[in-house]
Design an enzyme around this catalytic site. Structure first.
Site, PDB file in Angstrom:
ATOM      1  N   ARG A   1       0.826  -1.217   0.000  1.00  0.00           N
ATOM      2  CA  ARG A   1       0.000   0.000   0.000  1.00  0.00           C
ATOM      3  C   ARG A   1       0.855   1.260   0.000  1.00  0.00           C
ATOM      4  O   ARG A   1       0.563   2.211  -0.721  1.00  0.00           O
ATOM      5  CB  ARG A   1      -0.962  -0.001   1.195  1.00  0.00           C
ATOM      6  CG  ARG A   1      -2.024  -1.093   1.094  1.00  0.00           C
ATOM      7  CD  ARG A   1      -2.826  -1.208   2.369  1.00  0.00           C
ATOM      8  NE  ARG A   1      -1.925  -1.514   3.478  1.00  0.00           N
ATOM      9  CZ  ARG A   1      -2.238  -1.389   4.756  1.00  0.00           C
ATOM     10  NH1 ARG A   1      -3.432  -0.955   5.110  1.00  0.00           N
ATOM     11  NH2 ARG A   1      -1.384  -1.690   5.700  1.00  0.00           N
TER      12      ARG A   1
ATOM     13  N   ASN B   1      -6.008  -2.969   2.281  1.00  0.00           N
ATOM     14  CA  ASN B   1      -5.965  -4.418   2.417  1.00  0.00           C
ATOM     15  C   ASN B   1      -7.384  -4.938   2.593  1.00  0.00           C
ATOM     16  O   ASN B   1      -8.236  -4.251   3.164  1.00  0.00           O
ATOM     17  CB  ASN B   1      -5.153  -4.821   3.648  1.00  0.00           C
ATOM     18  CG  ASN B   1      -3.659  -4.695   3.437  1.00  0.00           C
ATOM     19  OD1 ASN B   1      -3.174  -4.614   2.319  1.00  0.00           O
ATOM     20  ND2 ASN B   1      -2.919  -4.679   4.533  1.00  0.00           N
TER      21      ASN B   1
END
EC number: 3.6.1.7
Length: 99
Positions: A24, A42
């Site tokens: 990320r 996520n």
């Protein structure tokens, strides 16, 4: 007479070893470098999902990164793209990590 390039929006989900590998954070950095907006997060099933918006060629660059590059420790098995469409304006002001 508008010379503005068309804006695109696309949703994505990345499968493989993409959690616990700073995916990320790297996605956020890459999106800012390319110049697209949207988000990444996520999922509970071990994937990474999100949305990218921006000029078509920049969205395509981010799609390539999401499907082929990723973070240094990640292993991308596949990336699914969906809901690809032309939009009249950006819905986000930046690219952010969601939790």
């Amino acid at each position: 007479m508008s010379t503005a390039r068309p804006l695109k929006s696309v949703d994505y989900e990345v499968f493989g070893r993409v959690q616990g590998v700073c995916f990320r954070m790297y996605a956020e950095d890459e999106a800012r470098k390319i110049g697209v907006v949207g988000w990444v997060k996520n999922t509970s099933k071990g994937t990474v999902t999100g949305q990218v918006q921006g000029p078509e060629e920049k969205v395509n660059s981010m799609k390539s990164w999401l499907s082929k590059v990723g973070s240094p420790s990640s292993r991308i098995d596949r990336t699914n793209f969906s809901n690809e469409k032309t939009i009249s304006k950006l819905e986000y002001s930046n690219f952010s990590v969601r939790y």
